[in-house]
Design an enzyme around this catalytic site. Structure first.
Site, PDB file in Angstrom:
ATOM      1  N   SER A 297      -9.888  75.650  14.488  1.00 19.27           N
ATOM      2  CA  SER A 297      -8.750  74.730  14.585  1.00 19.27           C
ATOM      3  C   SER A 297      -7.885  74.887  13.345  1.00 19.27           C
ATOM      4  O   SER A 297      -8.316  74.590  12.229  1.00 19.27           O
ATOM      5  CB  SER A 297      -9.249  73.288  14.667  1.00 19.27           C
ATOM      6  OG  SER A 297      -8.167  72.417  14.400  1.00 19.27           O
TER       7      SER A 297
ATOM      8  N   MET B 158      -0.659  66.391  17.709  1.00 17.12           N
ATOM      9  CA  MET B 158      -0.809  64.921  17.620  1.00 17.12           C
ATOM     10  C   MET B 158       0.562  64.290  17.420  1.00 17.12           C
ATOM     11  O   MET B 158       1.409  64.845  16.710  1.00 17.12           O
ATOM     12  CB  MET B 158      -1.713  64.564  16.444  1.00 17.12           C
ATOM     13  CG  MET B 158      -3.076  65.256  16.485  1.00 17.12           C
ATOM     14  SD  MET B 158      -4.132  64.691  15.158  1.00 17.12           S
ATOM     15  CE  MET B 158      -5.515  65.822  15.316  1.00 17.12           C
TER      16      MET B 158
ATOM     17  N   HIS C  97      -4.383  71.887  22.316  1.00 20.81           N
ATOM     18  CA  HIS C  97      -5.024  70.595  22.590  1.00 20.81           C
ATOM     19  C   HIS C  97      -3.979  69.512  22.363  1.00 20.81           C
ATOM     20  O   HIS C  97      -3.648  69.188  21.218  1.00 20.81           O
ATOM     21  CB  HIS C  97      -6.230  70.434  21.645  1.00 20.81           C
ATOM     22  CG  HIS C  97      -6.912  69.108  21.749  1.00 20.81           C
ATOM     23  ND1 HIS C  97      -7.873  68.702  20.854  1.00 20.81           N
ATOM     24  CD2 HIS C  97      -6.782  68.093  22.642  1.00 20.81           C
ATOM     25  CE1 HIS C  97      -8.302  67.495  21.186  1.00 20.81           C
ATOM     26  NE2 HIS C  97      -7.642  67.096  22.257  1.00 20.81           N
TER      27      HIS C  97
ATOM     28  N   MET D 216      -2.724  65.940  22.095  1.00 25.88           N
ATOM     29  CA  MET D 216      -3.082  64.536  21.881  1.00 25.88           C
ATOM     30  C   MET D 216      -1.767  63.788  21.801  1.00 25.88           C
ATOM     31  O   MET D 216      -1.370  63.283  20.742  1.00 25.88           O
ATOM     32  CB  MET D 216      -3.925  64.392  20.608  1.00 25.88           C
ATOM     33  CG  MET D 216      -5.335  64.947  20.763  1.00 25.88           C
ATOM     34  SD  MET D 216      -6.134  65.362  19.205  1.00 25.88           S
ATOM     35  CE  MET D 216      -5.486  67.023  18.961  1.00 25.88           C
TER      36      MET D 216
ATOM     37  N   GLY E 254      -7.807  62.659  16.290  1.00 21.52           N
ATOM     38  CA  GLY E 254      -6.806  62.204  15.322  1.00 21.52           C
ATOM     39  C   GLY E 254      -6.907  62.886  13.965  1.00 21.52           C
ATOM     40  O   GLY E 254      -5.904  63.020  13.278  1.00 21.52           O
ATOM     41  N   PHE E 255      -8.106  63.308  13.610  1.00 13.50           N
ATOM     42  CA  PHE E 255      -8.284  63.891  12.278  1.00 13.50           C
ATOM     43  C   PHE E 255      -9.366  64.964  12.299  1.00 13.50           C
ATOM     44  O   PHE E 255     -10.328  64.850  13.059  1.00 13.50           O
ATOM     45  CB  PHE E 255      -8.705  62.796  11.268  1.00 13.50           C
ATOM     46  CG  PHE E 255      -7.724  61.662  11.204  1.00 13.50           C
ATOM     47  CD1 PHE E 255      -6.585  61.756  10.415  1.00 13.50           C
ATOM     48  CD2 PHE E 255      -7.914  60.530  11.979  1.00 13.50           C
ATOM     49  CE1 PHE E 255      -5.654  60.728  10.390  1.00 13.50           C
ATOM     50  CE2 PHE E 255      -6.992  59.485  11.970  1.00 13.50           C
ATOM     51  CZ  PHE E 255      -5.859  59.586  11.169  1.00 13.50           C
TER      52      PHE E 255
ATOM     53  N   GLY F 194     -12.392  66.992  10.080  1.00 12.43           N
ATOM     54  CA  GLY F 194     -13.344  66.624   9.034  1.00 12.43           C
ATOM     55  C   GLY F 194     -14.208  65.416   9.317  1.00 12.43           C
ATOM     56  O   GLY F 194     -14.864  64.900   8.416  1.00 12.43           O
TER      57      GLY F 194
ATOM     58  N   ASP G  23     -15.372  69.712  20.638  1.00 14.87           N
ATOM     59  CA  ASP G  23     -14.390  69.639  19.552  1.00 14.87           C
ATOM     60  C   ASP G  23     -14.700  68.451  18.646  1.00 14.87           C
ATOM     61  O   ASP G  23     -14.677  67.307  19.102  1.00 14.87           O
ATOM     62  CB  ASP G  23     -12.985  69.487  20.179  1.00 14.87           C
ATOM     63  CG  ASP G  23     -11.867  69.512  19.152  1.00 14.87           C
ATOM     64  OD1 ASP G  23     -12.135  69.685  17.950  1.00 14.87           O
ATOM     65  OD2 ASP G  23     -10.703  69.366  19.576  1.00 14.87           O
TER      66      ASP G  23
HETATM   67  C1  DX5 Z   1      -9.597  66.216  16.227  1.00 13.31           C
HETATM   68  C2  DX5 Z   1      -9.107  67.598  16.605  1.00 13.31           C
HETATM   69  C3  DX5 Z   1     -10.046  68.668  16.234  1.00 13.31           C
HETATM   70  C4  DX5 Z   1     -10.232  68.838  14.750  1.00 13.31           C
HETATM   71  C5  DX5 Z   1     -11.569  69.451  14.504  1.00 13.31           C
HETATM   72  O1  DX5 Z   1      -8.734  65.267  16.738  1.00 13.31           O
HETATM   73  O2  DX5 Z   1      -8.891  67.682  18.007  1.00 13.31           O
HETATM   74  O3  DX5 Z   1      -9.718  69.906  16.847  1.00 13.31           O
HETATM   75  O4  DX5 Z   1      -9.245  69.628  14.163  1.00 13.31           O
HETATM   76  O5  DX5 Z   1     -11.799  69.462  13.143  1.00 13.31           O
HETATM   77  P1  DX5 Z   1     -13.273  69.524  12.524  1.00 13.31           P
HETATM   78  O6  DX5 Z   1     -13.899  70.763  13.050  1.00 13.31           O
HETATM   79  O7  DX5 Z   1     -13.015  69.553  11.062  1.00 13.31           O
HETATM   80  O8  DX5 Z   1     -13.993  68.279  13.008  1.00 13.31           O
HETATM   81 ZN    ZN Z   2      -8.708  69.706  18.997  1.00 11.67          ZN
END
Ligand code: DX5
Ligand code: ZN
Length: 227
Positions: free
Chosen positions: A10, A39, A68, A70, A144-145, A147, A181
């Site tokens: 990602s 997002m 993806h 969102m 949303g984020f 990590g 994910d």
């Molecule tokens: C979260 C995203 C993910 C995110 C994954 O809302 O859809 O794709 O970037 O990041 P890590 O792998 O750091 O959890």
């Molecule tokens: Zn994603």
């Protein structure tokens, strides 16, 4: 089960000031797809990348771009991402008024279509549309984020989704990928694959390490042990 495991870094976790270079580097390191997180600060509380950035990244990517969404609403922005070079477009069922129509729209635009399940979203949404989908994406964090920590209940959901996906593939003969994910790392990827996932999004686990190739190789070594 589709033929092979795929790793989808990602680029949300990449250095956005050097995105083209980051995309080339992570593909050289063994990425199978580029996961592109969109997002809108409305459906999710963050604002990230749009079609302009997707089009800018596209010439740097020799692998498919896995978008993806969102965002809410969904349909207006689908043709923009198709034009910007998306191979797959996934969306959340809560974000569109007409799930079946949105799947049709994505296909009309020449992309494969994925449906995304938040941790609290029931798999019931698959009942009437699974035969039209190319991908099912199970969120193992709330979107949303990057990590965030992997939510263990996602393993149970992956097992249930795997059963539904396998039954649909047997029925129709069409391949469906089962993607996961959020919070995927080298030390949990094997258990996640054993639960049924075949496509793995990983952001911070790859981009927060100095050697992308070594990290992806560690993930593949774990996946090679899946029975
Ligand atoms: C979260 C995203 C993910 C995110 C994954 O809302 O859809 O794709 O970037 O990041 P890590 O792998 O750091 O959890
Ligand atoms: Zn994603």
């Amino acid at each position: 089960m589709p033929d092979s495991f795929r790793i989808a870094p990602s680029i949300l976790a990449a250095d956005c000031a050097r995105l083209g270079e980051e995309v080339r580097d992570v593909i050289a390191a063994g990425a199978d797809l580029i996961h592109f997180d969109v997002m809108d600060n409305h459906y999710v509380p963050n604002l990230t990348l749009g079609p302009l950035v997707c089009a800018a990244v596209k010439p740097h990517s020799s692998v498919p771009i896995d978008v993806h969404l969102m965002v809410k609403p969904v349909d207006r922005i689908v043709p923009d991402f198709a034009r910007a070079g998306a191979a797959n477009i996934s969306f959340h069922p809560e974000a569109t008024e007409h799930v079946d129509r949105t799947i049709g729209l994505i296909h009309e635009q020449g992309c494969t279509a994925g449906l995304v399940f938040n941790p609290a979203t029931p798999l019931d949404w698959l009942m009437h549309v699974i035969d039209k989908l190319d991908l099912v994406l199970i969120m193992s964090v709330n979107p949303g984020f990057g990590g965030q920590a992997f939510i263990p209940h996602a393993l149970e959901k992956l097992r249930a989704a795997r059963r539904l996906v396998d039954a649909a593939m047997q029925r129709t003969g069409r391949p469906i990928r089962l993607e996961v994910d959020g919070g995927v790392k080298a030390d949990n990827i094997r258990a996640i694959a054993q639960a049924g996932a075949d496509t793995f999004v990983a952001g911070s686990a790859i981009f927060d390490t100095p050697d992308y190739k070594a990290t992806i190789a560690r993930m593949r070594a774990e996946l090679a042990q899946v029975g």
